[in-house]
Scaffold this motif. Structure first.
Motif, PDB file in Angstrom:
ATOM      1  N   ALA A 106       0.822  -1.213   0.000  1.00 45.91           N
ATOM      2  CA  ALA A 106       0.000   0.000   0.000  1.00 45.91           C
ATOM      3  C   ALA A 106       0.854   1.260   0.000  1.00 45.91           C
ATOM      4  CB  ALA A 106      -0.931   0.002   1.208  1.00 45.91           C
ATOM      5  N   LYS A 118      -6.450   4.806   2.102  1.00 46.01           N
ATOM      6  CA  LYS A 118      -7.700   4.031   1.987  1.00 46.01           C
ATOM      7  C   LYS A 118      -7.924   3.555   0.559  1.00 46.01           C
ATOM      8  CE  LYS A 118     -10.187   5.809   5.944  1.00 46.01           C
ATOM      9  NZ  LYS A 118     -11.407   6.387   6.465  1.00 46.01           N
ATOM     10  N   GLN A 121      -5.508   0.721  -0.187  1.00 49.94           N
ATOM     11  CA  GLN A 121      -5.965  -0.522   0.440  1.00 49.94           C
ATOM     12  C   GLN A 121      -7.159  -1.112  -0.308  1.00 49.94           C
ATOM     13  OE1 GLN A 121      -6.530   1.028   4.405  1.00 49.94           O
ATOM     14  NE2 GLN A 121      -4.497   0.359   5.078  1.00 49.94           N
TER      15      GLN A 121
END
Length: 193
Positions: A106, A118, A121
């Motif tokens: 990530a 976010k 991910q």
């Protein structure tokens, strides 16, 4: 739907190319990876993805089918639009981007402009299984002219190590031990990285 467009390169830049085909000029959005492949060419073929919305009809072109397929996977993720996917393909070569997703890196994805933690991910969660079913880097493992160096390097990259650091380690090992086998190179490189 267009599958590909072949034609004369009338104009090109890092983000677009204009292809002339039978008197029509097609404005095609491209990634830096594709631009690198065609910046010296007078004629080319690009694999096309059409993005049709109420207010726009946009063409995205790719030098390889693999890059187009990765683009389509990326835009299937919630929150990733066509321009963000193009930015991702411009920031990392398609093979490196696949490895980052498959290895769950990530931080590398987060380093791309417009991608937060976010979103990175979400990309990993949504695409890890889809990309895992496809062959990751078939050409690196199946080419008949594949060298020991390339095999060791591709294995290290797939394990999640940075390509540049892996190249240095593999080159250092091969310069001192040119007859080293792939397994030995990988073991020694893991100690160095």
């Amino acid at each position: 739907m267009f599958e590909f467009i072949s034609g004369k390169v009338v104009e090109s830049g890092p983000a677009h190319v204009v292809l002339e085909n039978n008197g029509l000029g097609y404005f095609v959005n491209i990634s830096l990876t594709t631009y690198t492949c065609l910046k010296e060419l007078k004629e080319t073929s690009l694999y096309i993805h059409e993005n049709i919305r109420e207010d726009a009809y946009t063409l995205y072109g790719f030098h390889s089918i693999d890059e187009r397929e990765l683009f389509r996977h990326l835009i299937s993720v919630s929150g990733i639009g066509a321009n963000t996917a193009r930015m991702m393909l411009s920031s990392l070569p398609p093979d490196e981007l696949k490895v980052s997703i498959l290895s769950g890196n990530a931080n590398q994805l987060k380093g791309i402009k417009g991608i937060g933690l976010k979103t990175a991910q979400r990309v990993i969660v949504d695409l890890k299984d889809k990309l895992g079913k496809e062959s990751i880097d078939e050409k690196l493992f199946t080419d008949s002219d594949n060298t020991v160096r390339e095999e060791a390097l591709s294995a290290l990259v797939m394990l999640g190590f940075a390509k540049a650091a892996s190249q240095k380690a593999v080159d250092k090992i091969l310069s001192s031990q040119p007859d080293c086998r792939v397994e030995q190179i990988i073991k020694q490189a893991l100690k160095m990285l």
